[in-house]
Scaffold this active site. Structure first.
Site, PDB file in Angstrom:
ATOM      1  N   CYS A  43      -5.547  18.502  10.387  1.00 15.34           N
ATOM      2  CA  CYS A  43      -4.591  17.428  10.186  1.00 15.34           C
ATOM      3  C   CYS A  43      -3.788  17.732  11.259  1.00 15.34           C
ATOM      4  O   CYS A  43      -3.104  16.226  11.711  1.00 15.34           O
ATOM      5  CB  CYS A  43      -3.550  17.931   8.985  1.00 15.34           C
ATOM      6  SG  CYS A  43      -2.693  17.035   8.560  1.00 15.34           S
ATOM      7  N   CYS A  48      -4.549  13.650  10.367  1.00 16.00           N
ATOM      8  CA  CYS A  48      -2.829  12.949  10.487  1.00 16.00           C
ATOM      9  C   CYS A  48      -2.126  12.395  11.569  1.00 16.00           C
ATOM     10  O   CYS A  48      -1.857  12.091  11.554  1.00 16.00           O
ATOM     11  CB  CYS A  48      -2.401  14.240   9.095  1.00 16.00           C
ATOM     12  SG  CYS A  48      -3.419  14.387   8.316  1.00 16.00           S
ATOM     13  N   LYS A  51      -3.105  10.566  14.397  1.00 17.43           N
ATOM     14  CA  LYS A  51      -3.874   9.352  13.860  1.00 17.43           C
ATOM     15  C   LYS A  51      -1.992   8.125  13.527  1.00 17.43           C
ATOM     16  O   LYS A  51      -2.484   7.266  13.361  1.00 17.43           O
ATOM     17  CB  LYS A  51      -3.850   9.853  11.700  1.00 17.43           C
ATOM     18  CG  LYS A  51      -4.857   8.441  11.761  1.00 17.43           C
ATOM     19  CD  LYS A  51      -3.448   7.860  10.553  1.00 17.43           C
ATOM     20  CE  LYS A  51      -3.711   8.483   9.415  1.00 17.43           C
ATOM     21  NZ  LYS A  51      -3.782   9.072   8.775  1.00 17.43           N
ATOM     22  N   TYR A 179     -10.437   5.629   3.780  1.00 21.01           N
ATOM     23  CA  TYR A 179      -8.784   5.858   4.617  1.00 21.01           C
ATOM     24  C   TYR A 179      -9.458   5.782   6.159  1.00 21.01           C
ATOM     25  O   TYR A 179      -8.891   4.721   6.791  1.00 21.01           O
ATOM     26  CB  TYR A 179      -8.466   7.571   4.121  1.00 21.01           C
ATOM     27  CG  TYR A 179      -8.182   7.534   2.856  1.00 21.01           C
ATOM     28  CD1 TYR A 179      -6.672   8.124   2.832  1.00 21.01           C
ATOM     29  CD2 TYR A 179      -9.280   7.965   1.953  1.00 21.01           C
ATOM     30  CE1 TYR A 179      -5.958   8.192   1.947  1.00 21.01           C
ATOM     31  CE2 TYR A 179      -8.310   8.429   0.760  1.00 21.01           C
ATOM     32  CZ  TYR A 179      -7.218   8.434   0.680  1.00 21.01           C
ATOM     33  OH  TYR A 179      -6.167   9.354  -0.734  1.00 21.01           O
ATOM     34  N   GLU A 183      -7.486   2.637   8.257  1.00 18.25           N
ATOM     35  CA  GLU A 183      -6.675   3.322   9.424  1.00 18.25           C
ATOM     36  C   GLU A 183      -6.860   2.892  10.837  1.00 18.25           C
ATOM     37  O   GLU A 183      -5.840   2.106  11.457  1.00 18.25           O
ATOM     38  CB  GLU A 183      -6.555   4.566   9.355  1.00 18.25           C
ATOM     39  CG  GLU A 183      -5.709   5.020   7.948  1.00 18.25           C
ATOM     40  CD  GLU A 183      -5.581   6.383   7.678  1.00 18.25           C
ATOM     41  OE1 GLU A 183      -4.142   6.643   6.736  1.00 18.25           O
ATOM     42  OE2 GLU A 183      -5.318   7.465   7.754  1.00 18.25           O
ATOM     43  N   ALA A 342      -1.423   7.739   0.818  1.00 14.41           N
ATOM     44  CA  ALA A 342      -1.186   6.541   1.273  1.00 14.41           C
ATOM     45  C   ALA A 342      -1.913   6.838   2.274  1.00 14.41           C
ATOM     46  O   ALA A 342      -2.650   7.661   2.629  1.00 14.41           O
ATOM     47  CB  ALA A 342       0.470   6.651   2.116  1.00 14.41           C
ATOM     48  N   HIS A 437      19.798  -3.117  -3.171  1.00 16.50           N
ATOM     49  CA  HIS A 437      19.976  -4.592  -2.811  1.00 16.50           C
ATOM     50  C   HIS A 437      20.435  -4.458  -1.026  1.00 16.50           C
ATOM     51  O   HIS A 437      21.418  -4.965  -1.136  1.00 16.50           O
ATOM     52  CB  HIS A 437      20.479  -6.120  -3.435  1.00 16.50           C
ATOM     53  CG  HIS A 437      20.167  -7.119  -2.931  1.00 16.50           C
ATOM     54  ND1 HIS A 437      18.568  -8.109  -3.452  1.00 16.50           N
ATOM     55  CD2 HIS A 437      20.753  -8.404  -2.640  1.00 16.50           C
ATOM     56  CE1 HIS A 437      19.234  -9.325  -3.068  1.00 16.50           C
ATOM     57  NE2 HIS A 437      20.431  -9.764  -2.063  1.00 16.50           N
ATOM     58  N   GLU A 442      13.102  -2.788  -4.699  1.00 17.81           N
ATOM     59  CA  GLU A 442      14.179  -3.046  -5.546  1.00 17.81           C
ATOM     60  C   GLU A 442      13.087  -3.971  -7.079  1.00 17.81           C
ATOM     61  O   GLU A 442      13.214  -4.352  -7.929  1.00 17.81           O
ATOM     62  CB  GLU A 442      15.585  -3.346  -5.312  1.00 17.81           C
ATOM     63  CG  GLU A 442      14.874  -5.116  -5.401  1.00 17.81           C
ATOM     64  CD  GLU A 442      16.168  -6.034  -4.744  1.00 17.81           C
ATOM     65  OE1 GLU A 442      17.322  -6.220  -5.290  1.00 17.81           O
ATOM     66  OE2 GLU A 442      16.297  -6.155  -3.077  1.00 17.81           O
TER      67      GLU A 442
HETATM   68  P1  NDP Z   1     -13.158   8.398   2.319  1.00 22.71           P
HETATM   69  O1  NDP Z   1     -14.080   8.911   2.044  1.00 22.71           O
HETATM   70  O2  NDP Z   1     -12.436   7.845   1.778  1.00 22.71           O
HETATM   71  O3  NDP Z   1     -14.282   6.645   2.512  1.00 22.71           O
HETATM   72  C1  NDP Z   1     -15.875   7.329   3.315  1.00 22.71           C
HETATM   73  C2  NDP Z   1     -16.075   6.188   2.886  1.00 22.71           C
HETATM   74  O4  NDP Z   1     -17.514   5.542   3.205  1.00 22.71           O
HETATM   75  C3  NDP Z   1     -16.174   5.121   1.518  1.00 22.71           C
HETATM   76  O5  NDP Z   1     -16.473   4.033   2.118  1.00 22.71           O
HETATM   77  C4  NDP Z   1     -17.606   4.913   1.704  1.00 22.71           C
HETATM   78  O6  NDP Z   1     -18.469   4.184   0.602  1.00 22.71           O
HETATM   79  C5  NDP Z   1     -18.765   4.890   2.436  1.00 22.71           C
HETATM   80  N1  NDP Z   1     -19.837   5.953   3.102  1.00 22.71           N
HETATM   81  C6  NDP Z   1     -20.178   7.286   2.171  1.00 22.71           C
HETATM   82  N2  NDP Z   1     -21.063   7.479   2.770  1.00 22.71           N
HETATM   83  C7  NDP Z   1     -22.021   6.495   3.224  1.00 22.71           C
HETATM   84  C8  NDP Z   1     -23.429   5.840   4.357  1.00 22.71           C
HETATM   85  N3  NDP Z   1     -24.138   6.938   3.882  1.00 22.71           N
HETATM   86  N4  NDP Z   1     -23.600   5.022   3.965  1.00 22.71           N
HETATM   87  C9  NDP Z   1     -22.641   3.923   4.586  1.00 22.71           C
HETATM   88  N5  NDP Z   1     -20.840   3.936   4.390  1.00 22.71           N
HETATM   89  C10 NDP Z   1     -20.914   5.184   3.307  1.00 22.71           C
HETATM   90  O7  NDP Z   1     -13.416   9.188   4.071  1.00 22.71           O
HETATM   91  P2  NDP Z   1     -13.197   9.335   4.888  1.00 22.71           P
HETATM   92  O8  NDP Z   1     -13.949   9.597   6.068  1.00 22.71           O
HETATM   93  O9  NDP Z   1     -12.216   7.841   5.522  1.00 22.71           O
HETATM   94  O10 NDP Z   1     -11.341  10.679   4.664  1.00 22.71           O
HETATM   95  C11 NDP Z   1     -12.643  11.370   3.716  1.00 22.71           C
HETATM   96  C12 NDP Z   1     -10.735  11.892   3.327  1.00 22.71           C
HETATM   97  O11 NDP Z   1     -10.165  12.433   4.163  1.00 22.71           O
HETATM   98  C13 NDP Z   1      -9.924  11.004   2.860  1.00 22.71           C
HETATM   99  O12 NDP Z   1     -10.955  10.809   1.400  1.00 22.71           O
HETATM  100  C14 NDP Z   1      -8.945  11.537   2.039  1.00 22.71           C
HETATM  101  O13 NDP Z   1      -9.177  12.553   0.885  1.00 22.71           O
HETATM  102  C15 NDP Z   1      -8.517  11.978   3.702  1.00 22.71           C
HETATM  103  N6  NDP Z   1      -8.165  11.596   4.252  1.00 22.71           N
HETATM  104  C16 NDP Z   1      -6.637  10.710   3.775  1.00 22.71           C
HETATM  105  C17 NDP Z   1      -5.823  10.602   5.024  1.00 22.71           C
HETATM  106  C18 NDP Z   1      -4.807   9.938   3.984  1.00 22.71           C
HETATM  107  O14 NDP Z   1      -4.004  10.663   3.090  1.00 22.71           O
HETATM  108  N7  NDP Z   1      -3.859   8.425   4.919  1.00 22.71           N
HETATM  109  C19 NDP Z   1      -6.062   9.652   6.088  1.00 22.71           C
HETATM  110  C20 NDP Z   1      -8.036  10.025   6.554  1.00 22.71           C
HETATM  111  C21 NDP Z   1      -8.521  11.032   5.605  1.00 22.71           C
HETATM  112  P3  NDP Z   1     -18.129   3.755  -0.590  1.00 22.71           P
HETATM  113  O15 NDP Z   1     -17.244   3.404  -1.411  1.00 22.71           O
HETATM  114  O16 NDP Z   1     -19.544   3.310  -1.013  1.00 22.71           O
HETATM  115  O17 NDP Z   1     -18.469   5.836  -1.618  1.00 22.71           O
END
Ligand code: NDP
Length: 453
Positions: A43, A48, A51, A179, A183, A342, A437, A442
């Site tokens: 983080c 986080c 980022k 995410y 982002e 978020a 407002h 709102e």
């Molecule tokens: P996510 O799980 O959110 O997203 C992973 C993405 O990669 C999905 O779209 C998934 O597709 C795709 N994917 C997974 N495996 C493959 C593959 N082999 N080939 C192609 N596409 C693939 O993971 P992130 O890495 O974005 O983030 C990890 C975690 O970190 C998040 O889930 C969240 O909990 C946390 N995070 C939170 C943030 C916040 O609070 N703002 C910001 C960043 C991270 P599919 O949907 O089809 O599985």
């Protein structure tokens, strides 16, 4: 004298580990915390916090553009990537020092080394070879970006490297629809990069409300981001200093960087977990019970290494609960219902509670309240954007089961709406709240018409 050198030995100095170490020490436990890299974890060091600093930087671009409609002339605005990276590094160093001071100040011993488990009560410090015995061991080693098994994958960066690029990529291809992919797509696009998002699914952000997913995708496309759905990168080649991403449909996209954001995997390798007999899930995540205890009674685990909900505030609470439970005479565990979340895209998403699809799947009879509107600021800035707000309400009880917002400050709004949802507020409670407002939020208390099913 106790047989143990420490009451608690924490492996991993991220959000969950640091909180557990600090609280346990404050409860009077003898605590050590080992970290092989920098205190703060994903983080603070490469997640986080940096980022969000990048997101702030990127949003100035739209502010400058929007200012014209309000009479401003913004001349000569220029962006320097290396200044942003250097100032971000300075802030991260400051935060790391604060973490060090807080946990050390509470009385925990900080060990700057990798540590591995030898058995249920023994930890070996890799740098010195010392073996230390602890009554309890807490594994809080977090996770790392997953990669793809495709030719040329070593040419791709992940979010880890994105924070340290020597220059802003003029063109970037990002694989993933979660995410991190979105982002970074939005912040790079706002900073001037030409961004292509490649996602294997038929819509971005699986698991989010369907209206939110479609709305964000359209807003991103309107901001010039090229989103390729039902596609994957199958090969990456170097073209001089550049890269070429080959997609499954045969398309070839040249870019300065290719980034993989395809999820994160738990850090469990070579930690000695197998030797101690700690059970892992097929994903590699450590299996724990509701008290974050593994199948080995003296070994606990919190945060991303357990793959429950991969969010910093969740890891922090899990760590806090372990410390209070073991040393504070106050056993408790985290309630995972209604955790707000978020996505700091442009526009951003704030969400808490059930999506429409999840509520229906759970067999609930629900009403949907939804509005899409042009935010006031966009009327004069001329920006082609809309805000989305949606409430999922249970019929009969009128309980608000879910709040989903896409638009400026959605995250800030949902943090507050989450209190109401957590308290079990009803639609009537929302309606009885006088609107403030003029604000965008709102709309949440003035939503009168149900969406016809
Ligand atoms: P996510 O799980 O959110 O997203 C992973 C993405 O990669 C999905 O779209 C998934 O597709 C795709 N994917 C997974 N495996 C493959 C593959 N082999 N080939 C192609 N596409 C693939 O993971 P992130 O890495 O974005 O983030 C990890 C975690 O970190 C998040 O889930 C969240 O909990 C946390 N995070 C939170 C943030 C916040 O609070 N703002 C910001 C960043 C991270 P599919 O949907 O089809 O599985």
């Amino acid at each position: 004298m106790s047989d143990f050198d420490f009451d608690l030995f924490v492996i991993g100095g991220g959000s969950g580990g640091v909180r557990a170490a600090r609280i346990a020490a404050q409860h009077g436990a003898r605590v050590a915390i080992a970290e092989e890299y920098r205190l703060g974890g994903t983080c603070v060091i490469r997640g986080c916090v940096p980022k969000k600093l990048f997101v702030y930087a990127s949003r100035f671009a739209h502010e400058f553009e929007d200012a014209a409609g309000f009479g401003w002339t913004v001349e000569g605005a220029k962006f320097d990537w290396l200044t942003l990276v250097a100032n971000k590094d300075k802030e991260i160093a400051r935060l790391e020092a604060a973490y060090r001071k807080n946990v050390g100040g509470a009385g925990a011993q900080i060990i700057d080394s990798r540590a591995v488990i030898e058995d249920a009560h023994t930890v070996r410090i890799v740098n010195t070879g010392a073996e230390l015995r602890a009554k309890y061991i807490l594994v809080a080693t977090g996770g790392h970006p997953s990669r793809m098994e495709i030719p040329g994958e070593e040419l791709a960066i992940t979010s880890n490297e994105a924070f340290h690029l020597q220059e802003l990529p003029r063109r970037i291809v990002i694989q993933g629809g979660g995410y991190i992919a979105l982002e970074f797509a939005c912040l790079f696009a706002a900073l001037g990069s030409k961004v292509t998002v490649v996602h294997r699914g038929d819509e971005i952000l699986r698991g989010f409300d369907d209206d939110v997913r479609a709305h964000l995708r359209m807003e991103m496309v309107a901001r010039g981001i090229d989103i390729r759905l039902n596609e994957s990168i199958q090969k990456i080649e170097a073209r001089g200093a550049h890269r070429c991403a080959f997609l499954t449909d045969g398309a070839q996209i040249e870019a300065d960087q290719v980034m993989l954001a395809v999820g994160r995997a738990p850090n469990v390798k070579s930690l000695g977990l197998e030797a101690a007999g700690v059970k892992l899930a097929p994903s590699g995540a450590i299996i724990v019970d509701e008290n974050s205890r593994t199948n080995i009674p003296s070994i606990y685990a919190v945060g991303d290494v357990t793959a429950r909900v991969a969010l910093t505030p969740v890891a922090i609470r899990e760590g806090h609960a372990v410390a209070d439970t073991l040393f504070g005479g106050n056993p408790w565990h985290l309630d995972y219902a209604n955790i707000p979340s978020a996505v700091f895209t442009e526009p951003e998403i704030g969400t808490v509670g059930l999506t429409e699809a999840a509520a229906r799947k759970a067999g609930k009879a629900i009403d949907i309240y939804r509005t899409r509107f042009k935010p006031m600021k966009a009327t004069m800035s001329g920006r082609d954007t809309a805000m989305l707000m949606k409430l999922v309400v249970e019929q009969g009880t009128e309980k608000v089961l879910g709040v989903h917002i896409v638009g400026e400050s959605a995250a800030e709004m949902v943090q507050l709406a989450a209190i109401a949802v957590k308290m079990g507020a009803t639609k009537r409670d929302f309606d009885n709240t006088v609107a403030l407002h003029p604000t965008a939020s709102e709309e949440l208390v003035t939503l009168r018409n149900k969406v016809e099913a």
